[in-house]
Design a protein around this motif. Structure first.
Motif, short mmCIF file in Angstrom:
data_model
loop_
_atom_site.label_atom_id
_atom_site.label_comp_id
_atom_site.label_asym_id
_atom_site.label_seq_id
_atom_site.Cartn_x
_atom_site.Cartn_y
_atom_site.Cartn_z
N LYS A 46 1.04 -0.83 -0.32
CA LYS A 46 -0.08 0.52 0.25
C LYS A 46 0.61 1.26 -0.20
CE LYS A 46 -0.93 -0.52 4.95
NZ LYS A 46 -1.62 -1.01 5.83
N ALA A 47 1.88 1.04 0.02
CA ALA A 47 3.21 2.55 -0.11
C ALA A 47 3.08 2.14 -0.80
CB ALA A 47 4.31 2.36 0.58
N ASP A 48 2.96 1.24 -2.46
CA ASP A 48 4.36 0.84 -3.34
C ASP A 48 3.27 1.96 -4.43
OD1 ASP A 48 5.29 0.15 -5.68
OD2 ASP A 48 5.72 -1.95 -5.15
N PRO A 49 3.46 3.19 -5.46
CA PRO A 49 3.35 4.18 -5.96
C PRO A 49 2.90 3.01 -7.79
CG PRO A 49 5.63 4.91 -5.74
CD PRO A 49 5.12 3.43 -4.78
N MET A 50 3.28 2.03 -7.78
CA MET A 50 3.50 1.32 -8.75
C MET A 50 2.13 0.81 -8.55
SD MET A 50 5.60 2.23 -11.01
CE MET A 50 5.61 0.48 -12.30
N VAL A 51 1.94 0.18 -7.54
CA VAL A 51 1.00 -1.04 -7.39
C VAL A 51 -0.65 -0.42 -7.03
CG1 VAL A 51 -0.14 -2.31 -5.37
CG2 VAL A 51 1.80 -2.60 -5.62
N MET A 52 -0.06 0.74 -6.53
CA MET A 52 -1.34 2.83 -6.87
C MET A 52 -1.92 2.45 -8.03
SD MET A 52 -2.17 2.64 -3.02
CE MET A 52 -1.69 0.78 -3.11
N SER A 53 -1.13 2.81 -8.87
CA SER A 53 -1.44 2.52 -10.04
C SER A 53 -2.03 1.96 -10.97
CB SER A 53 0.00 3.02 -10.72
OG SER A 53 -0.05 3.69 -12.26
N ALA A 54 -1.96 0.93 -10.61
CA ALA A 54 -2.45 -0.62 -11.41
C ALA A 54 -3.89 -0.30 -11.04
CB ALA A 54 -1.57 -0.77 -11.36
N ILE A 55 -4.13 -0.03 -9.26
CA ILE A 55 -5.58 -0.44 -9.14
C ILE A 55 -6.45 0.73 -9.29
CG2 ILE A 55 -6.70 -0.90 -7.24
CD1 ILE A 55 -4.16 -1.94 -5.83
N ALA A 56 -5.34 2.40 -8.53
CA ALA A 56 -6.16 2.97 -9.86
C ALA A 56 -6.71 3.58 -11.41
CB ALA A 56 -5.02 4.56 -9.08
N LYS A 57 -5.77 2.53 -12.13
CA LYS A 57 -6.08 2.82 -13.44
C LYS A 57 -6.66 1.48 -14.03
CE LYS A 57 -3.97 1.68 -17.74
NZ LYS A 57 -2.20 1.01 -18.62
N ALA A 58 -7.08 0.41 -13.70
CA ALA A 58 -8.19 -0.23 -13.26
C ALA A 58 -9.84 -0.19 -12.78
CB ALA A 58 -7.38 -1.59 -12.79
#
Length: 377
Positions: free
Chosen positions: A257-269
């Motif tokens: 939850k502190a990984d911007p790559m994970v946040m970006s992928a979830i938000a994009k989806a």
């Protein structure tokens, strides 16, 4: 039903078919009547109601959503058939279900009052739960050089066999078995011409005259095989959130939850699912508005809407492709909430209607005033 379907998903996958109790529950809930004519006990609802139900079912189990989309959409096409065909299927029981395989692979012989049909068709989703089937075939021209005549043939269970052939990596629960026909007679009234569906001038509209049944049949069918992907993608996003909420890498000590790559992928989806849903809802309402006003849907809209539907599955599959490698080892186990949706989405990409590359030429051609290369639009 979503939690119940999630609990049954492994059973559906293992048995390679939707559990009988799930079909019974959908029947009891009236889901299969949403697009069925009122004169046959149906509801004649806006197709967007049908697709909302399909997405929710697919969120619990994408195989269930897929089967519901296909089998639940067939009452719409049956409503376009000659009235006698509707009597044949629903005359004694208006809850009868119909499966299909529209591959134009059948061998047709002309006969007095109809045709003899033979062949083997694959991919008949939910066929083991159905008492009739719709099968595609080309009728040979009556004279040399004549135009092709693509039709859908309607057959009762006594006229075909179901053979076990469905061994796949995804959508296992759809039970999309083979249909085998050995020279069955099909009367003329149990056939539906592709050109009638294209022109929105179908024999069944004489009795089923609601604006709903003046929509292009292809526009309904295309959504039947793409909409489940939105439910599957939602399930994958929720699964990604479950993992992200608590995952800390044992190698790096970094929280997902502190990984911007994970946040970006979830938000994009999450964002793209919302965009696709809104566009597809608009498309149905726009076409229904044309039908209610007695207008034809412009061809440039029909080709665009077909392309947008065809793009859904690939876009959803790509979203989950992006999510999986960001969530570490926990995401690759079969117990992961992402794996089955990922497999199902990639299996759904194989359907010819879910390949936007097949549709692109007609989108551009229609903008230049050219007729479509394919009538299924």
């Amino acid at each position: 039903m979503v939690p119940v379907l999630k609990a049954r998903a492994k059973q559906a996958t293992a048995q390679r078919r939707i559990p009988d109790e799930t079909i019974a529950e959908m029947q009891e809930a009236g889901f299969f009547r949403i697009l069925q004519p009122k004169r046959w006990g149906g509801y004649e609802m806006n197709p967007n109601v049908f697709f909302e139900v399909q997405k929710l079912l697919a969120e619990g189990c994408m195989s269930t959503g897929w089967v519901y989309g296909v089998v639940g959409g067939h009452p719409y096409e049956l409503a376009l058939f000659h009235d006698q065909a509707q009597v044949d299927v629903w005359g004694e029981d208006d809850s009868v279900l119909v499966s299909s395989s529209y591959q134009p692979v059948g061998v047709v012989e002309r006969a007095e009052g109809g045709f003899y049909l033979s062949g083997r068709w694959g991919f008949s989703s939910g066929s083991e739960h159905c008492d009739w089937v719709l099968l595609g075939a080309m009728i040979p021209p009556a004279e040399e050089g004549g135009p092709p005549d693509m039709r859908t043939f309607l057959l009762p269970r006594a006229d075909y066999k179901i053979e076990d052939a469905w061994h796949t990596f995804g959508l296992q629960g759809t039970g999309s078995q083979d249909i085998v026909v050995d020279r069955a007679f099909v009367p003329e009234h149990r056939t539906h011409k592709a050109v009638d569906g294209f022109l929105c001038r179908n024999p069944g509209q004489a009795e089923n005259d609601a604006p709903l049944f003046r929509l292009p049949w292809a526009q309904i069918f295309l959504r039947l095989v793409s909409t489940a992907a939105l439910g599957g993608a939602k399930a994958a996003v929720k699964g990604a959130l479950e993992i992200t909420a608590n995952r800390v890498s044992t190698n790096t000590g970094k929280a997902s939850k502190a990984d911007p790559m994970v946040m970006s992928a979830i938000a994009k989806a999450y964002s793209q699912i919302d965009e696709m849903e809104l566009v597809l809802q608009r498309n149905v309402n726009d076409m229904l508005g044309h039908a209610e006003r007695g207008e034809e849907v412009p061809m440039e809209k029909r080709t665009l809407y077909r392309y947008q539907s065809a793009s859904v599955v690939r876009r959803c599959a790509e979203m989950v492709d992006d999510l999986l490698p960001l969530l570490g080892g926990r995401a690759i186990y079969m117990s992961s909430p992402l794996v089955q949706p990922w497999l199902d989405l990639n299996a759904a990409r194989a359907h010819v209607a879910n390949d936007p590359n097949n549709m692109a030429g007609d989108v551009v051609g229609s903008l230049m005033g050219q007729p479509p290369a394919f009538m299924f639009v």
